[in-house]
Design a protein around this motif. Structure first.
Motif, mmCIF file in Angstrom:
data_model
loop_
_atom_site.group_PDB
_atom_site.id
_atom_site.type_symbol
_atom_site.label_atom_id
_atom_site.label_comp_id
_atom_site.label_asym_id
_atom_site.label_seq_id
_atom_site.Cartn_x
_atom_site.Cartn_y
_atom_site.Cartn_z
ATOM 1 N N ARG A 1 0.827 -1.207 0.000
ATOM 2 C CA ARG A 1 0.000 0.000 0.000
ATOM 3 C C ARG A 1 0.862 1.259 0.000
ATOM 4 O O ARG A 1 0.607 2.216 -0.724
ATOM 5 N N ILE B 1 2.264 1.888 -3.369
ATOM 6 C CA ILE B 1 1.286 2.466 -4.296
ATOM 7 C C ILE B 1 1.182 3.969 -4.069
ATOM 8 O O ILE B 1 1.193 4.760 -5.020
ATOM 9 N N LEU C 1 -4.457 0.102 -9.270
ATOM 10 C CA LEU C 1 -3.431 -0.410 -8.357
ATOM 11 C C LEU C 1 -4.021 -0.979 -7.079
ATOM 12 O O LEU C 1 -3.456 -1.901 -6.502
ATOM 13 N N THR C 2 -5.147 -0.423 -6.596
ATOM 14 C CA THR C 2 -5.604 -0.825 -5.268
ATOM 15 C C THR C 2 -6.811 -1.757 -5.270
ATOM 16 O O THR C 2 -7.005 -2.475 -4.301
ATOM 17 N N ARG C 3 -7.643 -1.722 -6.313
ATOM 18 C CA ARG C 3 -8.859 -2.544 -6.252
ATOM 19 C C ARG C 3 -8.520 -4.023 -6.390
ATOM 20 O O ARG C 3 -7.552 -4.378 -7.078
ATOM 21 N N LYS C 4 -9.347 -4.869 -5.763
ATOM 22 C CA LYS C 4 -9.119 -6.311 -5.840
ATOM 23 C C LYS C 4 -9.971 -6.963 -6.923
ATOM 24 O O LYS C 4 -9.621 -8.002 -7.465
ATOM 25 N N ASN C 5 -11.122 -6.336 -7.218
ATOM 26 C CA ASN C 5 -12.065 -6.943 -8.157
ATOM 27 C C ASN C 5 -11.582 -6.729 -9.594
ATOM 28 O O ASN C 5 -11.183 -5.632 -9.969
ATOM 29 N N GLU D 1 -6.691 -11.501 -5.728
ATOM 30 C CA GLU D 1 -5.905 -12.191 -4.706
ATOM 31 C C GLU D 1 -5.856 -13.699 -4.944
ATOM 32 O O GLU D 1 -4.959 -14.371 -4.445
ATOM 33 N N LYS E 1 2.703 -14.070 -7.967
ATOM 34 C CA LYS E 1 2.843 -13.167 -6.829
ATOM 35 C C LYS E 1 4.262 -13.225 -6.307
ATOM 36 O O LYS E 1 4.870 -14.268 -6.202
#
Lengths: 85, 231, 117
Positions: free
Chosen positions: B4, B7, C20-24, C110, C116
């Motif tokens: 995080r 980012i 960058l941040t969403r998981k879906n 994820e 990863k």
């Protein structure tokens, strides 16, 4: 006058973008991203690029939204097939 | 946590990079040399009233050919990823058909929308619009049919023939310019006519019509593949 | 028209942040399409010249004064094709999402951890 109009449109677009990113409901997110494109086409018209405005209005808010919705409905259909088995 | 933080750092760095550009960008108040050259040439040399069309079809024609190719490859990719296995028939849809009003309205609007799309790309050199916009409008006419009639099936043979023939004719017209006038996609081998009439600008409307047919059939293909097995 | 430049920049940043941040997976594709809109806005704005009109000849824009009266046609032409390509690329990404979902029955990024670090 036109500046105020652009600022209002811009605020709505940014709000729609934030809703599209943050919303928990995928349907809301997809519709909001369509709204961004529709408002962008108005801005292109103000920037005197009518060709771009036409393309964006037809593609951005029409076809892209529908393609997203078709993908969503396919996902739901796959879900249903799993439940049936 | 580290992810995080990374980012946030990336986004802040990007803002730092782009902020000076936003602040110091000089918005011009006159055309630069290249653009004014294009404007003059498209008026005097090509007799094209819509200068954007002149840029898309002739001055940057090779780019447009490349973009149409990218579109074709993306369509092929969508079709390949979402293809149905042979012999796999999905279950009969239990959805009820659309209402009478919707079906009648769609079948009334469909030919009009197709006509509008054809108008847009035939008049691409005179009014705003052109092959890309006209193709999109044609695709949205097919979308209307797909949405209003759940049993609607595309005739894939016709669709593939339209797509490949229009692509082939686009390249052939380009080659004709190369053979007759010595440069690829040169539209001046047809009479130029007078500025502002339908039959003007040489082969520009012809080339843009083929682009329109190609874009329309490809986007319809994408919509059909995305809809999937609904029969 | 500095405002549309800033607007395009903000949209670009929101889209990048979403990617960058969403998981879906759907949200990532939506972020991509927001970035698309932002970049197109910036390019069209760079071609805009204040007080000038669309690059189409009519009664007011005659062949004689066209160079003084129209905005830059090149950014319009570039963005025009880029929007169409954007739709095709979005459809390609969404078909990958559908394929991945068929395989793993999950929309969360994820759950795809082969690469990863």
């Amino acid at each position: 006058m036109i500046t105020v109009f652009i600022i209002i449109l811009g605020i709505i677009m940014i709000l729609a973008a934030i809703i599209a990113v943050m919303s928990k409901n995928l349907l809301t997110a997809i519709i909001s991203s369509g709204v961004i494109s529709l408002l962008a086409s108005i801005i292109y018209l103000i920037l005197s690029a009518p060709d771009v405005a036409m393309t964006e209005a037809a593609i951005g808010s029409g076809l892209t939204t529908i393609v997203f919705l078709y993908a969503l409905s396919r996902i739901k259909k796959i879900n249903k097939e799993i439940d049936d088995d | 946590m580290i992810k995080r933080l990374l980012i946030i750092v990336v986004i802040i760095l990007l803002i730092v990079i782009f902020l000076p550009f936003m602040k110091n960008v000089i918005l011009k108040d006159s055309l630069n040399e290249l653009s004014s050259g294009y404007v003059e040439k498209s008026v005097s040399d090509l007799k094209t009233a819509n200068i954007v069309t002149a840029v898309v079809v002739t001055f940057r024609g090779l780019d447009t050919l490349g973009e149409v190719t990218v579109l074709f490859i993306a369509t092929a990719g969508v079709g390949l990823l979402l293809k149905r296995k042979k012999g796999e028939k999905s279950k009969k849809s239990d959805k009820r058909p659309a209402s009478e009003i919707l079906q009648t309205g769609a079948s009334f609007l469909f030919p009009l929308t197709i006509l509008f799309g054809v108008y847009i790309f035939l008049h691409g050199h005179l009014t705003p619009g052109g092959g890309f916009q006209g193709g999109v409008i044609i695709a949205s006419a097919f979308l209307l049919l797909l949405l209003s009639n759940i049993n609607f099936q595309f005739n894939h043979t016709v669709l593939h023939w339209v797509e490949s023939l229009s692509g082939a004719f686009y390249v052939l017209l380009g080659l004709l310019g190369l053979i007759l006038l010595g440069s690829f996609l040169n539209p001046k081998f047809l009479p130029l006519g007078t500025l502002g009439t339908l039959f003007s600008a040489g082969a520009v409307p012809l080339i843009y019509s083929f682009i329109g047919l190609k874009v329309g059939s490809e986007l319809s293909n994408i919509l059909d593949s995305m809809r999937g097995a609904e029969e | 028209m500095r405002y549309t430049l800033i607007l395009g920049f903000i949209l670009f940043m929101i889209g990048l942040w979403a990617m960058l941040t969403r998981k879906n997976l759907f949200k990532i594709v939506i972020g991509f399409s927001i970035i698309d809109t932002g970049v197109h806005l910036i390019i069209v704005t760079i071609g805009y010249l204040s007080g000038k009109t669309a690059p189409i000849l009519d009664k007011l824009v005659t062949p004689a004064n066209a160079v003084q009266k129209v905005v830059d046609p090149i950014p319009s032409a570039l963005v025009l094709t880029a929007i169409v390509i954007g739709l095709a690329v979005t459809a390609l990404m969404l078909s990958y999402v559908v394929r991945l979902y068929k395989r793993r029955k999950s929309l969360s990024i994820e759950d795809y951890r082969e690469l990863k670090w």
